[in-house]
Design a protein around this motif. Structure first.
Motif, PDB file in Angstrom:
ATOM      1  N   ARG A  59       0.875  -1.168   0.000  1.00 47.87           N
ATOM      2  CA  ARG A  59       0.000   0.000   0.000  1.00 47.87           C
ATOM      3  C   ARG A  59       0.913   1.219   0.000  1.00 47.87           C
ATOM      4  N   ASN A  77       3.623  -6.712   3.054  1.00 46.80           N
ATOM      5  CA  ASN A  77       3.647  -6.267   4.448  1.00 46.80           C
ATOM      6  C   ASN A  77       4.113  -4.818   4.590  1.00 46.80           C
ATOM      7  N   LEU A  78       3.992  -4.036   3.510  1.00 47.22           N
ATOM      8  CA  LEU A  78       4.521  -2.679   3.527  1.00 47.22           C
ATOM      9  C   LEU A  78       3.418  -1.657   3.261  1.00 47.22           C
ATOM     10  N   VAL A  79       3.378  -0.619   4.117  1.00 48.19           N
ATOM     11  CA  VAL A  79       2.473   0.517   3.943  1.00 48.19           C
ATOM     12  C   VAL A  79       3.337   1.776   3.999  1.00 48.19           C
ATOM     13  N   SER A  94      10.525  -6.921   5.905  1.00 44.51           N
ATOM     14  CA  SER A  94       9.116  -6.870   6.272  1.00 44.51           C
ATOM     15  C   SER A  94       8.499  -8.257   6.440  1.00 44.51           C
ATOM     16  N   ALA A  96       6.869  -8.971   9.034  1.00 48.09           N
ATOM     17  CA  ALA A  96       5.579  -8.525   9.579  1.00 48.09           C
ATOM     18  C   ALA A  96       5.316  -7.150   8.979  1.00 48.09           C
ATOM     19  N   ARG A  97       4.137  -6.603   9.232  1.00 42.07           N
ATOM     20  CA  ARG A  97       3.758  -5.304   8.680  1.00 42.07           C
ATOM     21  C   ARG A  97       4.744  -4.227   9.105  1.00 42.07           C
ATOM     22  N   THR A  99       4.858  -0.107   8.693  1.00 43.09           N
ATOM     23  CA  THR A  99       4.100   1.066   8.298  1.00 43.09           C
ATOM     24  C   THR A  99       4.991   2.285   8.420  1.00 43.09           C
ATOM     25  N   PRO A 130       5.402  -6.394  14.059  1.00 36.25           N
ATOM     26  CA  PRO A 130       5.288  -5.203  13.199  1.00 36.25           C
ATOM     27  C   PRO A 130       6.100  -4.012  13.699  1.00 36.25           C
TER      28      PRO A 130
END
Length: 192
Positions: A59, A77-79, A94, A96-97, A99, A130
């Motif tokens: 995202r 897993n990337l914002v 990544s 985990a997430r 952000t 995360p």
């Protein structure tokens, strides 16, 4: 009962990959795509790199910038928020997430590491937690952010700093382990 010769406790991990075949194939396809279609691109082709990231599940805001030499383990897993940047040679592990808030900067060769190993497990099984980088935060050159860490809005982790614990908003930290150096005096666009 005798322990196995390899030191593992009976009934523990029996071997094999840590990730399912589908996950490994996805990451292989991603690595090949980035290498062949993005790694060589000049800075002005940031829209192309954003498109590739989105195709693999990231995202990414339309104004974000990811440099071609950045390494991203799993785009899914990337914002990345508006006007945020992942600099040259940055490593975004990544598992985990992860952000990255609006206007945040991940500088050159910084390392965001959302995975570790369970040191209490005889097989050192992987654990993912995360990472959140707040809006207007800055992770400076070659700094390290560990699994489960939140870098607060407007916080700064100085060059080569190592954050294994959360950094409060609008503070400056440096060193290994990162220690509080001072508060930031100016809060550009703070949401508080």
């Amino acid at each position: 009962m005798a322990q196995p010769l390899d030191g593992r406790v009976a009934g523990a991990w029996k071997g094999g990959p840590s990730f399912a075949l589908g996950n490994r194939l996805y990451r292989l396809a991603w690595a090949a795509t980035w290498l062949l279609l993005a790694r060589w691109t000049p800075p002005p082709l940031r829209a192309w790199r954003r498109l590739l990231l989105r195709l693999f599940g990231a995202r990414v805001a339309p104004t974000a910038n990811v440099y071609a030499s950045a390494r991203i383990w799993s785009p899914a897993n990337l914002v990345i928020g508006d006007h945020a940047a992942i600099g040259p040679g940055a490593n975004v592990y990544s598992m985990a997430r992860i952000t990255i808030g609006a206007h945040a900067i991940i500088s050159q060769r910084a390392h965001l590491c959302a995975g570790t190993h369970d040191i209490e497990d005889p097989a050192f099984q992987l654990r993912a937690r995360p990472i959140a980088i707040g809006a207007r935060a800055w992770v400076a050159a070659e700094a390290f952010v560990g699994p489960g860490v939140t870098i607060g809005e407007g916080a700064v982790l100085g060059a080569r700093g190592c954050a294994m614990r959360d950094l409060p908003p609008w503070t400056v930290h440096g060193g290994n382990p990162a220690t509080h150096l001072r508060d930031r005096r100016i809060r550009f666009g703070a949401s508080t």
